[in-house]
Write a protein that holds these residues in place. Structure first.
Motif, PDB file in Angstrom:
ATOM      1  N   PRO A 171      35.898  45.485  36.589  1.00  0.00           N
ATOM      2  CA  PRO A 171      35.959  46.916  36.651  1.00  0.00           C
ATOM      3  C   PRO A 171      37.749  47.258  36.759  1.00  0.00           C
ATOM      4  O   PRO A 171      38.173  46.508  37.438  1.00  0.00           O
ATOM      5  N   VAL A 172      38.126  48.362  35.953  1.00  0.00           N
ATOM      6  CA  VAL A 172      39.390  48.588  35.903  1.00  0.00           C
ATOM      7  C   VAL A 172      39.788  49.152  37.466  1.00  0.00           C
ATOM      8  O   VAL A 172      40.995  49.160  37.847  1.00  0.00           O
ATOM      9  N   SER A 173      38.919  49.450  38.284  1.00  0.00           N
ATOM     10  CA  SER A 173      39.261  49.861  39.687  1.00  0.00           C
ATOM     11  C   SER A 173      39.822  48.522  40.454  1.00  0.00           C
ATOM     12  O   SER A 173      40.348  48.469  41.728  1.00  0.00           O
ATOM     13  N   CYS A 174      39.536  47.643  39.933  1.00  0.00           N
ATOM     14  CA  CYS A 174      40.235  46.150  40.516  1.00  0.00           C
ATOM     15  C   CYS A 174      41.739  46.085  40.047  1.00  0.00           C
ATOM     16  O   CYS A 174      42.500  45.270  40.704  1.00  0.00           O
ATOM     17  N   CYS A 175      42.335  46.984  38.933  1.00  0.00           N
ATOM     18  CA  CYS A 175      43.584  46.659  38.698  1.00  0.00           C
ATOM     19  C   CYS A 175      44.404  47.343  39.603  1.00  0.00           C
ATOM     20  O   CYS A 175      44.505  48.364  40.045  1.00  0.00           O
ATOM     21  N   LYS A 176      45.705  46.492  40.066  1.00  0.00           N
ATOM     22  CA  LYS A 176      46.807  47.006  40.679  1.00  0.00           C
ATOM     23  C   LYS A 176      47.396  48.279  40.118  1.00  0.00           C
ATOM     24  O   LYS A 176      47.784  48.312  38.797  1.00  0.00           O
ATOM     25  N   PRO A 177      47.863  49.341  40.707  1.00  0.00           N
ATOM     26  CA  PRO A 177      48.148  50.415  40.154  1.00  0.00           C
ATOM     27  C   PRO A 177      49.602  50.322  39.559  1.00  0.00           C
ATOM     28  O   PRO A 177      50.053  50.970  38.808  1.00  0.00           O
ATOM     29  N   ILE A 178      50.389  49.179  39.962  1.00  0.00           N
ATOM     30  CA  ILE A 178      51.669  48.970  39.303  1.00  0.00           C
ATOM     31  C   ILE A 178      51.658  48.446  37.850  1.00  0.00           C
ATOM     32  O   ILE A 178      52.726  48.404  37.197  1.00  0.00           O
ATOM     33  N   ILE A 179      50.516  48.100  37.445  1.00  0.00           N
ATOM     34  CA  ILE A 179      50.166  47.434  36.253  1.00  0.00           C
ATOM     35  C   ILE A 179      49.768  48.396  35.370  1.00  0.00           C
ATOM     36  O   ILE A 179      48.797  48.993  35.648  1.00  0.00           O
ATOM     37  N   SER A 180      50.457  48.467  34.048  1.00  0.00           N
ATOM     38  CA  SER A 180      50.157  49.578  33.241  1.00  0.00           C
ATOM     39  C   SER A 180      49.367  48.815  31.958  1.00  0.00           C
ATOM     40  O   SER A 180      49.354  47.847  31.811  1.00  0.00           O
ATOM     41  N   ASN A 181      48.332  49.785  31.486  1.00  0.00           N
ATOM     42  CA  ASN A 181      47.413  49.373  30.306  1.00  0.00           C
ATOM     43  C   ASN A 181      46.442  47.992  31.000  1.00  0.00           C
ATOM     44  O   ASN A 181      46.321  47.004  30.188  1.00  0.00           O
ATOM     45  N   CYS A 182      46.156  48.035  32.400  1.00  0.00           N
ATOM     46  CA  CYS A 182      45.304  47.065  32.846  1.00  0.00           C
ATOM     47  C   CYS A 182      43.907  47.259  32.363  1.00  0.00           C
ATOM     48  O   CYS A 182      43.308  48.419  32.607  1.00  0.00           O
ATOM     49  N   PRO A 189      44.388  37.389  35.728  1.00  0.00           N
ATOM     50  CA  PRO A 189      44.425  37.640  37.237  1.00  0.00           C
ATOM     51  C   PRO A 189      45.356  38.020  37.935  1.00  0.00           C
ATOM     52  O   PRO A 189      45.100  38.679  38.969  1.00  0.00           O
ATOM     53  N   GLY A 190      46.587  37.933  37.623  1.00  0.00           N
ATOM     54  CA  GLY A 190      47.527  38.728  38.249  1.00  0.00           C
ATOM     55  C   GLY A 190      47.791  40.111  38.407  1.00  0.00           C
ATOM     56  O   GLY A 190      48.323  40.726  39.101  1.00  0.00           O
ATOM     57  N   ASP A 191      47.110  40.725  37.416  1.00  0.00           N
ATOM     58  CA  ASP A 191      46.958  42.209  37.302  1.00  0.00           C
ATOM     59  C   ASP A 191      45.949  42.633  38.246  1.00  0.00           C
ATOM     60  O   ASP A 191      45.670  43.833  38.527  1.00  0.00           O
ATOM     61  N   LEU A 192      44.936  41.874  39.012  1.00  0.00           N
ATOM     62  CA  LEU A 192      44.007  42.450  39.805  1.00  0.00           C
ATOM     63  C   LEU A 192      44.290  42.144  41.332  1.00  0.00           C
ATOM     64  O   LEU A 192      45.034  41.400  41.632  1.00  0.00           O
ATOM     65  N   TYR A 193      43.751  42.891  42.166  1.00  0.00           N
ATOM     66  CA  TYR A 193      43.924  42.815  43.535  1.00  0.00           C
ATOM     67  C   TYR A 193      43.308  41.446  43.805  1.00  0.00           C
ATOM     68  O   TYR A 193      42.103  41.125  43.465  1.00  0.00           O
TER      69      TYR A 193
END
Length: 253
Positions: A171-182, A189-193
């Motif tokens: 789910p995109v809720s796992c994406c770090k907020p600083i990553i755009s277009n995640c 995996p670096g885009d995820l918490y």
């Protein structure tokens, strides 16, 4: 007891009654905060009895408003009846807060076991963003606590949702907020918490119960000081020659 001691006790007691009014507001706020937080995490911690300490401290907070009013009036008028009632109610509230502390410790100890039992079930019931209450709860927790999965993002690979979607993403809720277009893809995996939610949910719920315990202990200590001052004023009033003369002539003080 000297007159200075009596005046000092009365001054402290009036000041404590003002603190009781402030404490009432704080306790009601903490109780309401527990209710609101439980609503956000209820799918991870389904034991409704956890709310008992919160309900009790809201009741105590409401009662403290009344106690503060009774205490101020009784202290200013030096009413033995009012001060006796104030002391009795204060003692009852103190006993109630001791119960809150005990219940808080009991339920705080249960948090980890209950969350461990329910969190796997909640993740298996995930159906996608904004589909149902459990799914929204998972997305909310992952965004708020900056976590992904139970232990880490790889836990999503064992869920029904991951198997059905077949898009190799979480789910995109796992994406770090600083990553755009995640998009939540596991290719990046670096885009995820990196941290799982189980430990953080347990910590959050334990912290909330600790707030309740500390609030109850703090205000219980203040109430004991108020009870001591009320007893000092009562004792000094009982040994006041003018008061004894009024009583002996049948006039109520």
């Amino acid at each position: 007891m000297g007159q200075c001691g009596v005046i000092s006790s009365k001054t402290v007691l009036v000041f404590l009654n003002l603190i009781f009014w402030a404490a009432a507001g704080i306790l009601c706020y903490i109780g309401a905060y527990v209710f609101i937080t439980y609503d956000d995490y209820e799918h991870f911690f389904e034991d409704i009895y956890t709310l008992i300490p919160a309900m009790v401290i809201i009741a105590v907070g409401t009662l403290l408003f009344v106690i503060g009013f009774i205490g101020c009036c009784a202290t200013i008028r030096e009413s033995r009846c009012g001060l006796a009632m104030f002391s009795a109610v204060l003692l009852l509230v103190f006993a109630t807060e001791v119960v809150v502390v005990v219940l808080g410790y009991i339920y705080r100890a249960k948090v980890e076991a209950v969350v461990n039992h329910s969190i796997q079930k909640v993740y298996n019931e995930y159906k996608g963003p904004n589909t149902d209450a459990p799914s929204r709860a998972i997305d909310y927790v992952q965004r708020q606590l900056h976590c992904c999965g139970i232990h880490n993002y790889s836990d999503w690979m064992n869920t029904h949702w991951f198997t059905e979607t077949k898009n190799n993403s979480v789910p995109v809720s796992c994406c770090k907020p600083i990553i755009s277009n995640c998009t939540g893809t596991l290719i990046r995996p670096g885009d995820l918490y990196p941290e799982g939610c189980e430990v953080l949910v347990v910590k959050k719920l334990k912290d909330i119960m600790l707030y309740v315990i500390l609030a109850a202990l703090t205000f219980a200590a203040i109430q004991m000081l108020g009870l001591q001052c009320a007893c000092m004023v009562l004792c000094s009033r009982g040994h006041d020659p003018a008061y004894e003369l009024l009583v002996s002539t049948g006039i109520d003080a």
